[in-house]
Design an enzyme around this catalytic site. Structure first.
Site, mmCIF file in Angstrom:
data_model
loop_
_atom_site.group_PDB
_atom_site.id
_atom_site.type_symbol
_atom_site.label_atom_id
_atom_site.label_comp_id
_atom_site.label_asym_id
_atom_site.label_seq_id
_atom_site.Cartn_x
_atom_site.Cartn_y
_atom_site.Cartn_z
ATOM 1 N N ASP A 118 0.905 -1.234 -0.078
ATOM 2 C CA ASP A 118 -0.033 0.170 -0.013
ATOM 3 C C ASP A 118 1.040 1.252 0.025
ATOM 4 O O ASP A 118 2.043 1.333 0.423
ATOM 5 C CB ASP A 118 -0.853 0.139 1.192
ATOM 6 C CG ASP A 118 -2.172 0.860 1.232
ATOM 7 O OD1 ASP A 118 -3.214 0.186 1.042
ATOM 8 O OD2 ASP A 118 -1.822 1.929 1.162
ATOM 9 N N PRO A 122 -13.306 2.124 -12.216
ATOM 10 C CA PRO A 122 -14.261 1.330 -12.735
ATOM 11 C C PRO A 122 -13.654 0.159 -13.389
ATOM 12 O O PRO A 122 -12.571 0.349 -14.353
ATOM 13 C CB PRO A 122 -14.910 2.129 -14.038
ATOM 14 C CG PRO A 122 -13.968 3.326 -14.242
ATOM 15 C CD PRO A 122 -12.885 3.565 -13.007
ATOM 16 N N SER A 154 -23.186 -11.451 -10.569
ATOM 17 C CA SER A 154 -23.777 -12.620 -11.071
ATOM 18 C C SER A 154 -23.899 -13.484 -9.642
ATOM 19 O O SER A 154 -25.062 -13.990 -9.635
ATOM 20 C CB SER A 154 -22.871 -13.311 -11.955
ATOM 21 O OG SER A 154 -22.518 -12.760 -13.217
ATOM 22 N N HIS A 175 -19.542 -3.860 -15.227
ATOM 23 C CA HIS A 175 -19.826 -4.041 -13.635
ATOM 24 C C HIS A 175 -20.227 -2.511 -13.325
ATOM 25 O O HIS A 175 -19.185 -1.668 -13.131
ATOM 26 C CB HIS A 175 -18.424 -4.448 -13.141
ATOM 27 C CG HIS A 175 -18.633 -4.170 -11.451
ATOM 28 N ND1 HIS A 175 -19.394 -4.652 -10.942
ATOM 29 C CD2 HIS A 175 -17.733 -3.251 -10.697
ATOM 30 C CE1 HIS A 175 -19.446 -4.411 -9.589
ATOM 31 N NE2 HIS A 175 -18.447 -3.282 -9.495
ATOM 32 N N THR A 234 -18.646 -1.717 0.113
ATOM 33 C CA THR A 234 -18.818 -3.122 0.006
ATOM 34 C C THR A 234 -17.300 -3.642 -0.063
ATOM 35 O O THR A 234 -16.406 -3.067 -0.675
ATOM 36 C CB THR A 234 -19.775 -3.605 -1.396
ATOM 37 O OG1 THR A 234 -18.583 -3.529 -2.400
ATOM 38 C CG2 THR A 234 -20.757 -2.579 -1.465
HETATM 39 P P1 NAD Z 1 -10.010 2.013 0.576
HETATM 40 O O1 NAD Z 1 -9.970 3.308 0.670
HETATM 41 O O2 NAD Z 1 -10.678 1.455 1.796
HETATM 42 O O3 NAD Z 1 -8.677 1.308 0.394
HETATM 43 C C1 NAD Z 1 -7.862 1.816 -0.694
HETATM 44 C C2 NAD Z 1 -6.362 1.601 -0.544
HETATM 45 O O4 NAD Z 1 -5.681 2.100 -1.622
HETATM 46 C C3 NAD Z 1 -5.827 2.423 0.719
HETATM 47 O O5 NAD Z 1 -5.440 1.724 1.807
HETATM 48 C C4 NAD Z 1 -4.981 3.458 -0.061
HETATM 49 O O6 NAD Z 1 -3.819 3.787 0.817
HETATM 50 C C5 NAD Z 1 -4.453 2.507 -1.014
HETATM 51 N N1 NAD Z 1 -4.036 3.185 -2.165
HETATM 52 C C6 NAD Z 1 -4.231 4.612 -2.795
HETATM 53 N N2 NAD Z 1 -3.446 4.857 -3.803
HETATM 54 C C7 NAD Z 1 -2.415 3.975 -3.819
HETATM 55 C C8 NAD Z 1 -1.419 3.809 -4.721
HETATM 56 N N3 NAD Z 1 -1.005 4.788 -5.444
HETATM 57 N N4 NAD Z 1 -0.332 2.706 -4.388
HETATM 58 C C9 NAD Z 1 -0.957 1.808 -3.555
HETATM 59 N N5 NAD Z 1 -1.906 1.947 -2.819
HETATM 60 C C10 NAD Z 1 -2.596 2.975 -2.854
HETATM 61 O O7 NAD Z 1 -11.066 1.534 -0.699
HETATM 62 P P2 NAD Z 1 -11.906 0.178 -0.676
HETATM 63 O O8 NAD Z 1 -13.200 0.211 -0.087
HETATM 64 O O9 NAD Z 1 -11.017 -0.992 -0.355
HETATM 65 O O10 NAD Z 1 -12.023 0.030 -2.532
HETATM 66 C C11 NAD Z 1 -10.639 0.068 -3.211
HETATM 67 C C12 NAD Z 1 -11.187 -0.094 -4.596
HETATM 68 O O11 NAD Z 1 -11.755 -1.176 -4.902
HETATM 69 C C13 NAD Z 1 -12.215 1.273 -5.309
HETATM 70 O O12 NAD Z 1 -11.773 1.472 -6.526
HETATM 71 C C14 NAD Z 1 -13.511 0.756 -5.379
HETATM 72 O O13 NAD Z 1 -14.202 1.264 -6.155
HETATM 73 C C15 NAD Z 1 -13.225 -0.874 -5.651
HETATM 74 N N6 NAD Z 1 -14.244 -1.857 -5.482
HETATM 75 C C16 NAD Z 1 -14.425 -2.518 -6.389
HETATM 76 C C17 NAD Z 1 -15.595 -3.348 -6.252
HETATM 77 C C18 NAD Z 1 -15.953 -4.430 -7.490
HETATM 78 O O14 NAD Z 1 -16.904 -4.930 -7.493
HETATM 79 N N7 NAD Z 1 -15.100 -4.275 -8.598
HETATM 80 C C19 NAD Z 1 -16.327 -3.348 -5.093
HETATM 81 C C20 NAD Z 1 -15.923 -2.701 -4.028
HETATM 82 C C21 NAD Z 1 -14.669 -1.715 -4.349
#
Ligand code: NAD
Length: 316
Positions: free
Chosen positions: A37, A124, A152, A178, A233
């Protein structure tokens, strides 16, 4: 005898990344996990907390915090760094910030000599998976977006609840983006091998008035229904990502709807979209091209066009 241990790196150890780590250790999917991270202390804290689980689990997993240089011999990398959408934003609104982050992550990972599988979660997700494929130069089979795998699963949950069977006895896909434009090919939904349309017909008094458009909408909005209650989520998506890794590590040939490159399939090229795919040790082995009705194909086309339009905003 050389024993090769399976290694997974998780980039972004926030709510989704740490949940993926928890799912990996509790299911005993790999022997080593590297938490990465931009906030190294956060990665360290998560690695420590996960390590403290091991005493009570069936399998030992080494968990540590690391850096991109540690990715050279990693088998799979889950990328979940990125800003989750703020209230009122769509997943597409996070494109610019996510793309910037993705570039800063993928370039050093590729410099490390990484040659494994990328599992992209950051939103996205269809566009980010496409971007990672472009940035990494890896074969298309090795870059997988979680895509509609979680949608799904949600769809199956809703149908299962309606019909009163286990979700694993339902065959159903949400496909395309998605995001809000995803669609369900209802002509390919089966309950224990029986077409859903026939199940509805045979159970008119119980489920005869089911509204398929509403079920599609509920599926697309399910993430938001969770988001609006708990602010985000993570369990569903983290478990779906680990399901994808299990299919790869165990050479399962399991069919999971993921975001993958279309090269003529469903009439599209040069775009990542959620479609059923066979996953095994080689990543995406092949796509499953289902024959949709004309109406379904129109909805799918609209959804994939939405992804394509936004891919045009990336600087590649
Ligand atoms: P969060 O804020 O809890 O965690 C994000 C993490 O990324 C943080 O710990 C942050 O320090 C780290 N980060 C930010 N920039 C960084 C970088 N340059 N290098 C390394 N680490 C970095 O967010 P989250 O709730 O865990 O969500 C994370 C991502 O997952 C978002 O893009 C969210 O939209 C996505 N997400 C996708 C789905 C899906 O179905 N595909 C579902 C939920 C969340």
């Amino acid at each position: 005898m050389a024993i090769k241990s399976r290694k997974v790196a998780i980039v972004g150890t926030g709510l989704v990344g740490s949940s993926a780590g928890f799912s990996l250790v509790t299911q005993g999917v790999c022997e080593e996990i590297i938490m990465i991270d931009i906030n190294h202390e956060k990665a360290l804290g998560e690695a420590m907390d996960l390590s403290h689980c091991i005493e009570y689990l069936d399998q030992h997993t080494k968990v540590r915090a690391g850096s991109y240089e540690d990715c050279a011999d990693v088998d799979a990398i889950i990328i979940t760094a990125g800003p989750p959408p703020k209230p009122g934003q769509s997943r597409l609104d996070t494109l610019e910030a996510s793309a910037r982050i993705m570039k800063s992550i993928v370039e050093p990972i590729m410099k490390s000599g990484f040659n494994g599988h990328f599992i992209i979660i950051s939103n996205p997700v269809d566009i980010m998976a496409y971007y990672v494929w472009k940035l990494s130069g890896l074969p298309k089979s090795h870059v997988i977006g979680t895509g509609t795998s979680v949608d799904s699963a949600r769809l199956k949950h809703f149908i299962a609840d309606l019909v009163q069977v286990d979700p694993r006895s339902v065959q159903a896909y949400s496909m395309g983006e998605h995001g809000d434009s995803q669609m369900v090919p209802w002509s390919h939904v089966y309950i224990g091998g029986k077409p859903f349309s026939k199940v509805i017909k045979d159970n008119k008094d119980r489920i005869g008035n089911v509204d398929l458009d509403k079920l599609t909408l509920d599926t697309a909005q399910a993430g938001w229904a969770v988001f609006n209650r708990k602010g985000t989520t993570y369990y569903g998506i983290a478990t779906a990502a680990v399901g994808i890794i299990k299919a790869i590590f165990n050479d399962e040939n399991k069919i999971i709807p993921v975001s993958t490159l279309l090269e003529g399939e469903y009439g599209f090229n040069n775009v990542f979209a959620g479609v059923p795919a066979v996953l095994n040790k080689d990543g995406v082995k092949e796509l499953v091209e289902i024959e949709m009705t004309e109406e379904e194909q129109i909805k799918f086309n609209k959804s994939v066009e939405t992804i394509k339009k936004h891919c045009g905003l990336l600087s590649i």
